[in-house]
Design a protein around this motif. Structure first.
Motif, PDB file in Angstrom:
ATOM      1  N   ASP A   1      10.588  21.758  74.149  1.00  0.00           N
ATOM      2  CA  ASP A   1      12.049  21.885  74.187  1.00  0.00           C
ATOM      3  C   ASP A   1      12.470  22.711  75.406  1.00  0.00           C
ATOM      4  O   ASP A   1      11.695  23.537  75.901  1.00  0.00           O
ATOM      5  CB  ASP A   1      12.554  22.611  72.930  1.00  0.00           C
ATOM      6  CG  ASP A   1      12.117  21.905  71.657  1.00  0.00           C
ATOM      7  OD1 ASP A   1      11.938  20.676  71.701  1.00  0.00           O
ATOM      8  OD2 ASP A   1      11.958  22.615  70.641  1.00  0.00           O
TER       9      ASP A   1
ATOM     10  N   THR B   1      11.840  26.225  74.868  1.00  0.00           N
ATOM     11  CA  THR B   1      10.448  26.636  74.592  1.00  0.00           C
ATOM     12  C   THR B   1       9.781  26.991  75.913  1.00  0.00           C
ATOM     13  O   THR B   1      10.013  26.343  76.936  1.00  0.00           O
ATOM     14  CB  THR B   1       9.672  25.491  73.913  1.00  0.00           C
ATOM     15  OG1 THR B   1      10.309  25.162  72.687  1.00  0.00           O
ATOM     16  CG2 THR B   1       8.230  25.885  73.641  1.00  0.00           C
TER      17      THR B   1
ATOM     18  N   ARG C   1      10.565  18.854  67.839  1.00  0.00           N
ATOM     19  CA  ARG C   1      11.009  20.163  67.373  1.00  0.00           C
ATOM     20  C   ARG C   1      10.293  20.605  66.093  1.00  0.00           C
ATOM     21  O   ARG C   1      10.868  21.255  65.212  1.00  0.00           O
ATOM     22  CB  ARG C   1      12.536  20.170  67.166  1.00  0.00           C
ATOM     23  CG  ARG C   1      13.307  19.929  68.474  1.00  0.00           C
ATOM     24  CD  ARG C   1      14.803  19.980  68.295  1.00  0.00           C
ATOM     25  NE  ARG C   1      15.312  21.334  68.125  1.00  0.00           N
ATOM     26  CZ  ARG C   1      15.543  22.183  69.114  1.00  0.00           C
ATOM     27  NH1 ARG C   1      15.302  21.828  70.369  1.00  0.00           N
ATOM     28  NH2 ARG C   1      16.010  23.382  68.870  1.00  0.00           N
TER      29      ARG C   1
ATOM     30  N   VAL D   1       7.834  22.799  65.280  1.00  0.00           N
ATOM     31  CA  VAL D   1       7.661  24.203  64.914  1.00  0.00           C
ATOM     32  C   VAL D   1       9.006  24.805  64.501  1.00  0.00           C
ATOM     33  O   VAL D   1       9.109  25.513  63.493  1.00  0.00           O
ATOM     34  CB  VAL D   1       7.037  24.992  66.085  1.00  0.00           C
ATOM     35  CG1 VAL D   1       7.024  26.483  65.791  1.00  0.00           C
ATOM     36  CG2 VAL D   1       5.632  24.491  66.380  1.00  0.00           C
ATOM     37  N   ARG D   2      10.024  24.482  65.252  1.00  0.00           N
ATOM     38  CA  ARG D   2      11.360  25.005  64.911  1.00  0.00           C
ATOM     39  C   ARG D   2      11.772  24.533  63.521  1.00  0.00           C
ATOM     40  O   ARG D   2      12.300  25.294  62.718  1.00  0.00           O
ATOM     41  CB  ARG D   2      12.396  24.562  65.952  1.00  0.00           C
ATOM     42  CG  ARG D   2      12.181  25.220  67.303  1.00  0.00           C
ATOM     43  CD  ARG D   2      13.137  24.691  68.366  1.00  0.00           C
ATOM     44  NE  ARG D   2      12.627  25.051  69.675  1.00  0.00           N
ATOM     45  CZ  ARG D   2      12.801  26.244  70.255  1.00  0.00           C
ATOM     46  NH1 ARG D   2      13.506  27.169  69.665  1.00  0.00           N
ATOM     47  NH2 ARG D   2      12.261  26.498  71.433  1.00  0.00           N
TER      48      ARG D   2
END
Ligand code: URA
Length: 261
Positions: free
Chosen positions: A122, A125, A202, A204-205
């Motif tokens: 991202d 990130t 996305r 992990v988010r």
């Protein structure tokens, strides 16, 4: 060059030449040098060496320890291929070009030959990103069936409990299905090291959000065998030969494991 001995009919355990490991032609084909037949021809024509000695067909090798060269070039580095490791800063897009003209990761590495980012990070990130013109390696690194691990250091809102870490490890139900088992460890009260081997958008988010701890800062610290704590944000370096080989091993053995072989 010594007699060419075919090991094609031999079992997989004991080598015709006293070496253990996998047949050389199989290893070469697996890491993408060419078809099995092409690799057999390369060996038969004396173009492949193992630890400095011309190899014979049927030779067994351990890819982790042997130095295998084709026409004098260590396998893992085929002519014309480049592999960079970049520490992506925030607000730089992990894409080859942006129609809106925002800064992209390709602007941080040499532009000739043209390279592309391997997978996504991202915009907000940070951390390690590979860029290469090696399409086969890119495919394997990004395809879920190869399951290459990615490790993240995640600063979250709040303080995750052991139960939260267990949920992250066991799998979280997301809108696009449950996440696969992961590794999660607390590095500090609000900092988790999360290791996953999927690459969903996305992910992990969304996992952290789902357990009630939205991400404050997300840094990728490892891609399979590749890590580098000394690379400053915005800096890049070429991967070393051993690193490219380690990546190729990671994408070949993982696939084999998934087939249960
Ligand atoms: N997971 C995310 O949520 N974002 C990234 O950039 C990488 C993994």
């Amino acid at each position: 060059m010594g007699d060419v001995v075919s090991g094609a009919d031999q079992g997989d355990r004991s080598g015709v030449d006293g070496h253990d490991g996998e047949r050389l032609q199989k290893v070469l084909a697996r890491v993408g040098v060419g078809s099995r037949r092409t690799c057999e021809d390369l060996i038969a024509n004396g173009r492949v060496s193992v630890d400095g000695q011309v190899a014979v067909l049927g030779r067994r090798v351990d890819l982790d320890t042997a130095l295998i060269e084709v026409d004098g070039a260590p396998i893992g580095v085929r002519p014309g291929l480049v592999h960079y490791l970049l520490n992506k800063p925030v607000d730089v897009l992990a894409t080859a070009n942006d129609p809106q003209g925002r800064p992209t990761v390709v602007g941080l590495v040499p532009d000739d030959p043209r390279v592309f980012p391997v997978g996504r990070l991202d915009a907000d990130t940070e951390g390690l990103l590979l860029l290469t013109n090696d399409g086969e390696l890119t495919h394997r690194l990004t395809h879920p069936s190869y399951g290459v691990e990615k490790e993240y250091v995640v600063e979250v809102r709040g303080e995750p409990t052991r139960a939260v870490l267990r949920r992250l490890r066991e799998g979280i139900e997301l809108i696009d299905g449950p996440t696969a088992p992961a590794r999660a460890a607390l590095l500090d009260a609000s900092v988790v090291r999360l290791t996953i081997h999927e690459g969903r958008n996305r992910q992990v988010r969304r996992m952290c959000e789902a357990v009630g701890h939205p991400v404050v800062r997300l840094v990728r610290t490892r891609i399979g065998p590749i890590a580098d704590r000394s690379l400053a944000p915005g800096d890049y370096r070429a991967l070393r030969v051993e690193e490219i080989r380690a990546l190729e091993v990671a994408v070949s053995t993982n696939q084999v494991n998934q087939r249960g072989i």
